[in-house]
Design a protein around this motif. Sequence first.
Motif, PDB file in Angstrom:
ATOM      1  N   MET A  40      18.678  16.923 -10.624  1.00  0.00           N
ATOM      2  CA  MET A  40      19.358  16.061 -11.585  1.00  0.00           C
ATOM      3  C   MET A  40      20.731  15.636 -11.072  1.00  0.00           C
ATOM      4  SD  MET A  40      20.262  16.681 -15.640  1.00  0.00           S
ATOM      5  CE  MET A  40      18.541  16.647 -16.139  1.00  0.00           C
ATOM      6  N   ALA A  41      21.453  16.575 -10.454  1.00  0.00           N
ATOM      7  CA  ALA A  41      22.776  16.250  -9.931  1.00  0.00           C
ATOM      8  C   ALA A  41      22.691  15.281  -8.755  1.00  0.00           C
ATOM      9  CB  ALA A  41      23.503  17.526  -9.515  1.00  0.00           C
ATOM     10  N   GLU A  42      21.688  15.440  -7.908  1.00  0.00           N
ATOM     11  CA  GLU A  42      21.513  14.504  -6.786  1.00  0.00           C
ATOM     12  C   GLU A  42      21.331  13.081  -7.310  1.00  0.00           C
ATOM     13  OE1 GLU A  42      21.886  14.748  -3.690  1.00  0.00           O
ATOM     14  OE2 GLU A  42      21.443  16.783  -2.975  1.00  0.00           O
ATOM     15  N   ARG A  43      20.524  12.923  -8.337  1.00  0.00           N
ATOM     16  CA  ARG A  43      20.313  11.597  -8.920  1.00  0.00           C
ATOM     17  C   ARG A  43      21.587  11.090  -9.594  1.00  0.00           C
ATOM     18  NH1 ARG A  43      16.126  10.674 -12.868  1.00  0.00           N
ATOM     19  NH2 ARG A  43      16.678  12.674 -13.772  1.00  0.00           N
ATOM     20  N   TYR A  44      22.279  11.990 -10.268  1.00  0.00           N
ATOM     21  CA  TYR A  44      23.490  11.616 -11.014  1.00  0.00           C
ATOM     22  C   TYR A  44      24.583  11.110 -10.075  1.00  0.00           C
ATOM     23  CZ  TYR A  44      27.229  12.216 -14.516  1.00  0.00           C
ATOM     24  OH  TYR A  44      28.269  12.024 -15.385  1.00  0.00           O
ATOM     25  N   PHE A  45      24.700  11.720  -8.914  1.00  0.00           N
ATOM     26  CA  PHE A  45      25.749  11.354  -7.965  1.00  0.00           C
ATOM     27  C   PHE A  45      25.322  10.329  -6.919  1.00  0.00           C
ATOM     28  CE2 PHE A  45      27.468  15.735  -8.993  1.00  0.00           C
ATOM     29  CZ  PHE A  45      28.596  15.276  -9.662  1.00  0.00           C
ATOM     30  N   ALA A  46      24.106   9.860  -6.966  1.00  0.00           N
ATOM     31  CA  ALA A  46      23.566   9.013  -5.903  1.00  0.00           C
ATOM     32  C   ALA A  46      24.444   7.799  -5.618  1.00  0.00           C
ATOM     33  CB  ALA A  46      22.147   8.567  -6.254  1.00  0.00           C
ATOM     34  N   ALA A  47      24.957   7.153  -6.655  1.00  0.00           N
ATOM     35  CA  ALA A  47      25.724   5.914  -6.466  1.00  0.00           C
ATOM     36  C   ALA A  47      27.091   6.153  -5.836  1.00  0.00           C
ATOM     37  CB  ALA A  47      25.889   5.193  -7.809  1.00  0.00           C
ATOM     38  N   VAL A  48      27.578   7.402  -5.871  1.00  0.00           N
ATOM     39  CA  VAL A  48      28.928   7.687  -5.350  1.00  0.00           C
ATOM     40  C   VAL A  48      28.892   8.764  -4.271  1.00  0.00           C
ATOM     41  CG1 VAL A  48      30.101   6.991  -7.480  1.00  0.00           C
ATOM     42  CG2 VAL A  48      29.315   9.359  -7.229  1.00  0.00           C
TER      43      VAL A  48
END
Length: 348
Positions: A40-48
């Motif tokens: 979930m965190a990998e997806r959450y931070f993907a854009a940054v």
Amino acid sequence: MTLLVTGGTGFVMSVLVREWLDHDPQARAVILDRSGLDTMAERYFAAVRDRLTVITADILDSNQWSRELDDHDISLIVHGATITPISRGSATEARRQPEAEDPARIMDVNLMGTVNVLEWARSRDTVKRFLYVSSGAIYRHHGPDWAGEPLPEDGYVAPLTLYGISKFASEMVVNRYADLFGLSALSVRLSSVYGPMDRATTSRNFRHVPNRVAHMALAGEVIRPNSLEPVGDYAHSVDVAKAIIALLTAPCLRYRHYNIGSGVTSTIGDVITWAKEKIPGLRVEVSPSETANMIQGTELKDGMWGAYDLARIERDTAWRPRSGKEAFHDYMDWIVANESDAAAGEGL
């Protein structure tokens, strides 16, 4: 400008990191956490992700991380790494005492982890401000003395749990380091937080009422609270993150301690009413504690359970919380947009 966030792969701190990187396209962040990024965190931070460094290390062993931190020109620190041993929600959960399972580790991580980060920070000239993430758990169960007044930062401090004790002790240590070494340092005391990225982690596995109501409503479950009357000051994690950033970047701070919350109380009934606006067919059955799937004490209406006074942060920054209904509806929308795939793949 580079922000260091300890505990940044968890719940509130991950939202803080994302908000920090979103508010300034030139900003960078470093996460120091014993756990790496989950799915979930990998997806959450993907854009940054290109502006985020994750250092996986134990906060209690500075030899694992101090030299690596030196490479990042850290200017601001938010210390949020903690163990949160809370158990409430259902009858079975309410009978547990998670603190009894490993009390020494709670004190070690929550207090000595703070000391370790302060020790690193005090000798780095680049560090301009240190913010410690504390909790409303440091407050008494009752207060203020006059009914209806929000809970201020001065007074009413009497933690009863190891978690609250370790938080208050850390606040005092932060204050002393600030005096001894000229640090610009402060502590924030959070009310009950829910919102994006609220999930079970190795250091925290607890869901406040808005989280539980939102997920039950969206899943079509029958909500069975022991009462509709229990209250809480429920703060959305994005609002909390924005408040912390406002304090980090404020040119002048007049206090060492700041409450962060919604500033008002909402009952379980209020939260369910907001959920029904999104899910009109939501079923609710007030039930005895033995069969309830949502339990909260009806006597817990003030002190740490009541409304938190926000006068200090509103005086020193332009930050203001959203209304309870607006924030809750935003969270329900976020769950639909971001957790449906994860729920299927991770069993959430």
